[in-house]
Design an enzyme around this catalytic site. Structure first.
Site, PDB file in Angstrom:
ATOM      1  N   GLU A  73      26.822  39.534  68.510  1.00  0.00           N
ATOM      2  CA  GLU A  73      26.143  38.194  67.731  1.00  0.00           C
ATOM      3  C   GLU A  73      26.830  37.222  69.225  1.00  0.00           C
ATOM      4  OE1 GLU A  73      23.484  36.938  66.717  1.00  0.00           O
ATOM      5  OE2 GLU A  73      23.926  38.039  65.022  1.00  0.00           O
TER       6      GLU A  73
ATOM      7  N   SER B 244      38.350  45.168   4.832  1.00  0.00           N
ATOM      8  CA  SER B 244      39.644  46.145   4.237  1.00  0.00           C
ATOM      9  C   SER B 244      41.100  45.626   5.995  1.00  0.00           C
ATOM     10  CB  SER B 244      39.431  46.729   3.446  1.00  0.00           C
ATOM     11  OG  SER B 244      38.880  46.623   2.518  1.00  0.00           O
TER      12      SER B 244
END
Length: 773
Positions: free
Chosen positions: A81, A338
């Site tokens: 690029e 419980s």
């Protein structure tokens, strides 16, 4: 000469004017926000994406820094690029002139001459492909270079470049196309990803593999010409065909991702173990089809040392509307059943109320506000603390809470971060130990971690930067003993479990079978499982042992299958000791002492062996002083030759469950009628009438409409009567009133009753199906 001297000043003034104009323009037309907003990704502990939140346009990004991207990709990108990226001021005049010449020559736009900085400017603010648009792009590029460093600009490109479809950024593309982080790219993969942003739709490798490979190979040849990479590596990259992993968007731990989502954070790091989360979601997906309709499930797994959560499943299936999959049951307040009992036993141990083998009473009880019963069938009578905890017996837990104090127990849990909630403005009472309160699964998991980390708990940690905040819940010794009991080692001399050794677990079932829970701790991990309907509707037949425990144990087995994951349990604390104690007194006696009716080996703390607890509100002294004569008969204290004798008697409420030889009528010596004692211990005289003990009652034939109806009454009662069938409240009568009950199911039946004075009676029989030809 004067004109030559004035030239630099004019130039300086001109430059200053341009500079001021630039600053003014920059102020009037500021650079748009360069940071992408909206899209977020939630990461596992190793950086793998778990879940993603797209932005308003449906774009998915996975933000990264320069250090998190392979250098190979950066080399390929800059060569392809913008080779002069770090040298030019944002625009490259020769490249622009060359592009303008090519465009004029061909009569159309064939080259843009854009630098990487110019591409970033176009990404953050798209423009038209005209000369006016190009000028605007150049202006934005100059602003970009003024406000940001080269590395910052490159990082913006890495996170905003288009890669086809809804993908933006190299990391999102790497995960979507290659199923790997951008830091692990090969030469061929780096070249492939470098070319895609130039034509993301035309070169999408999942749709146009040949085009993408041709563009990649062209870049590789260019890299060869520029000697960016060694020729051998380029040849190997050219030989590779494009291979894409199956396209999978991150879809793990959705409810945790929703919980942790932040408005201004592109990346949300968690403590989740990607492989474990994935495995457990597969497990729960297979379990979903075993669950009743509309029933969901939740699982939490955390490491006890760090309290970091490794797996978080808030529901059975996020997309299952019938199971309310969008509801996070890890955070929902539900009855704990419980599951609070282990902490009561640990605190009672710490407080010196009990040791592991203290005698507790599993007998019928009546309280003004409620009648506690047992989940299992019937009552067991005399039971040790360890057996009562392991078998989750309700009545011994209520007995223990009466002595420890409901509000005190609640306060200790609250101080440790276990936030219990009560209906309305309710206050803690005895019902809380049986599930009469509300708690979150994550808080219960946090509490159970204390059993594996020397009594200290801490809030669960979902993100690595969350500090560890330990809080004491109980002493190391008490935590160790309770963990030992729940792992199956009731007494110091009990046999070691071979399977899942060192893993302790406890179940819980809420009233009406609305919630089934199982929590386990051991070997460096704590696990919580909840099963039920998110809307709170009862599910008949669902309870912890059947619905949640199998899932809990499968989760533990998955952990055990991964080498090095399990780390072992804390060693035995110095405060924990061993003592031989005797029932019914609960303290050490010589084995040949006549008052040592049953000897047991107990875990103790700090050498303390507390005596047997009474039932609250009842005077039941175990030790009773009597006077006897020279023949061993009971006499009054002032009788001639009377001598004191201390005798250990079982609590009177246990009489119906004791062998005949252990009852008071047999344990107390005969009375000397010439000088009888002023008062004599009175054995329980309450007796149930209606069925002979041990009888077998035949049920009517199945096809008949008849019922087996039995009438029951008592003799020797005082005041009101509270009846229990197989451990569950059945009926309330007064001492003179009989009642009838219809039996419909075969099996062993245990009918028990308690009167206003605390006397109990027990009747056991069975109902059987009729014999058919």
């Amino acid at each position: 000469m004067p004109r030559l001297r004035q030239l630099p000043l004019r130039t300086a003034l001109l430059l200053l004017l341009c500079w001021l104009l630039f600053l003014l323009a920059d102020r009037l037309d500021p650079l748009p926000d360069v940071q992408a907003s909206g899209a977020q990704v939630v990461l596992a502990r190793d950086g793998q994406p778990l879940w993603r939140f797209a932005d308003d346009e449906g774009v998915w990004r996975y933000p990264v820094t320069l250090d998190e991207v392979s250098p190979l990709y950066l080399q390929a990108l800059l060569d392809y690029e913008d080779r002069w990226f770090y040298l030019h001021p944002g625009i490259n005049p020769p490249a622009l002139l060359r592009a303008a010449w090519l465009n004029l020559r061909h009569g159309r736009i064939v080259s843009g001459g854009s630098t990487l900085s110019m591409q970033v400017a176009r990404i953050i603010e798209p423009h038209s492909r005209t000369w006016q648009g190009k000028l605007h792009q150049i202006w934005r590029t100059l602003q970009l270079e003024w406000h940001h460093s080269k590395d910052e600009i490159l990082e913006i490109y890495l996170n905003r470049a288009p890669f086809g479809g809804t993908l933006e950024g190299v990391s999102a593309a790497s995960w979507a196309y290659l199923s790997k982080p951008a830091s692990e790219l090969t030469h061929a993969e780096a070249a492939l990803l470098a070319v895609l942003p130039q034509a993301p739709s035309r070169l999408r490798p999942d749709r146009h593999a040949q085009r993408a490979q041709a563009a990649r190979d062209k870049l590789l040849q260019r890299l060869r010409q520029h000697a960016t990479w060694p020729a051998q590596q380029i040849d190997e990259a050219l030989a590779e065909e494009i291979w894409l992993a199956p396209r999978q968007e991150p879809a793990l731990a959705p409810l945790l991702a929703r919980r942790l989502r932040q408005p201004h954070s592109g990346r949300i790091r968690t403590t989740i173990d990607f492989a474990l989360q994935q495995r457990l979601e597969q497990l729960l997906a297979s379990w979903k089809h075993r669950l009743p309709p509309r029933v969901s499930a939740a699982i939490v797994v955390a490491e006890t040392a760090s309290m970091e959560v490794r797996a978080y499943l808030g529901s059975a299936d996020l997309h299952d509307e019938q199971r309310s999959g969008h509801v996070d049951m890890v955070q929902a307040v539900r009855s704990p059943g419980s599951t609070l009992k282990p902490f009561l036993y640990a605190l009672a141990l710490e407080d010196g109320l009990i040791h592991s083998e203290s005698l507790l009473q599993d007998v019928p009880r009546h309280h003004a506000s409620y009648q506690p019963g047992n989940f299992a069938r019937g009552f067991g009578g005399p039971v040790s603390a360890s057996e009562a905890l392991l078998n989750s017996l309700n009545l011994p837990a209520v007995q223990l809470l009466e002595h420890y104090g409901s509000q005190r127990f609640d306060a200790r849990l609250q101080q440790a971060g276990i936030r219990l909630q009560y209906p309305g403005d309710g206050i803690p009472n005895l019902a809380l130990i049986l599930g009469g309160t509300g708690a979150k699964l994550e808080d219960l998991v946090s509490a159970y971690a204390a059993l594996g980390r020397n009594g200290s708990t801490a809030p669960l940690r979902y993100q690595p930067d969350t500090p560890l905040q330990p809080r004491p819940l109980t002493t190391p010794g008490a935590a160790w003993v309770v963990q030992r009991i729940l792992s199956g080692h009731l007494q110091p001399n009990s046999a070691e479990q071979q399977r899942r050794q060192g893993f302790a677990w406890k179940t819980g079932t809420s009233h009406g079978h609305r919630d089934a829970l199982a929590l386990g701790v051991g070997n460096g991990h704590v696990i919580g499982v909840w099963v039920g309907r998110p809307d709170g509707t009862p599910v008949p037949g669902q309870y912890g042992q059947v619905s949640a425990t199998p899932l809990l144990l499968q989760v533990y087995d998955i952990l055990a299958q991964q080498p090095g994951r399990l780390t072992g349990n804390p060693s035995q604390p110095p405060a924990v000791g061993v003592a031989a104690i005797c029932w019914p007194g609960g303290q050490p006696l010589a084995a040949d002492d006549g008052n040592c009716r049953r000897q047991r080996i107990a875990w103790t703390l700090d050498g303390i062996t507390p005596p047997t607890l009474n039932l609250a509100g009842l005077s039941q002294p175990v030790w009773q002083r009597i006077w006897t004569d020279d023949k061993g008969r009971q006499v009054a204290a002032d009788c001639q030759q009377a001598r004191p004798t201390d005798i250990a008697l079982w609590p009177a409420t246990l009489e119906p469950w004791l062998p005949a030889g252990e009852r008071r009528s047999r344990r107390l010596p005969a009375v000397n009628t010439d000088c009888p004692p002023v008062t004599q211990p009175v054995a329980g005289e309450l007796r149930i009438l209606g069925v002979t003990p041990g009888a077998r009652l035949h049920l009517p034939p199945l096809r008949s409409h008849e019922e087996l109806v039995v009438e029951f009454s008592v003799e020797g009662a005082s005041g009101g009567l509270w009846w229990f069938l197989n451990g569950r409240p059945l009926q309330q009568t007064d001492g003179s009133t009989a009642f009838q009950h219809a039996f419909t199911r075969p099996g062993k039946q245990q009918l028990s009753v308690i009167d206003s004075n605390g006397q109990t009676a027990l009747l056991e029989f069975s109902t059987v199906l009729p014999v058919t030809d």
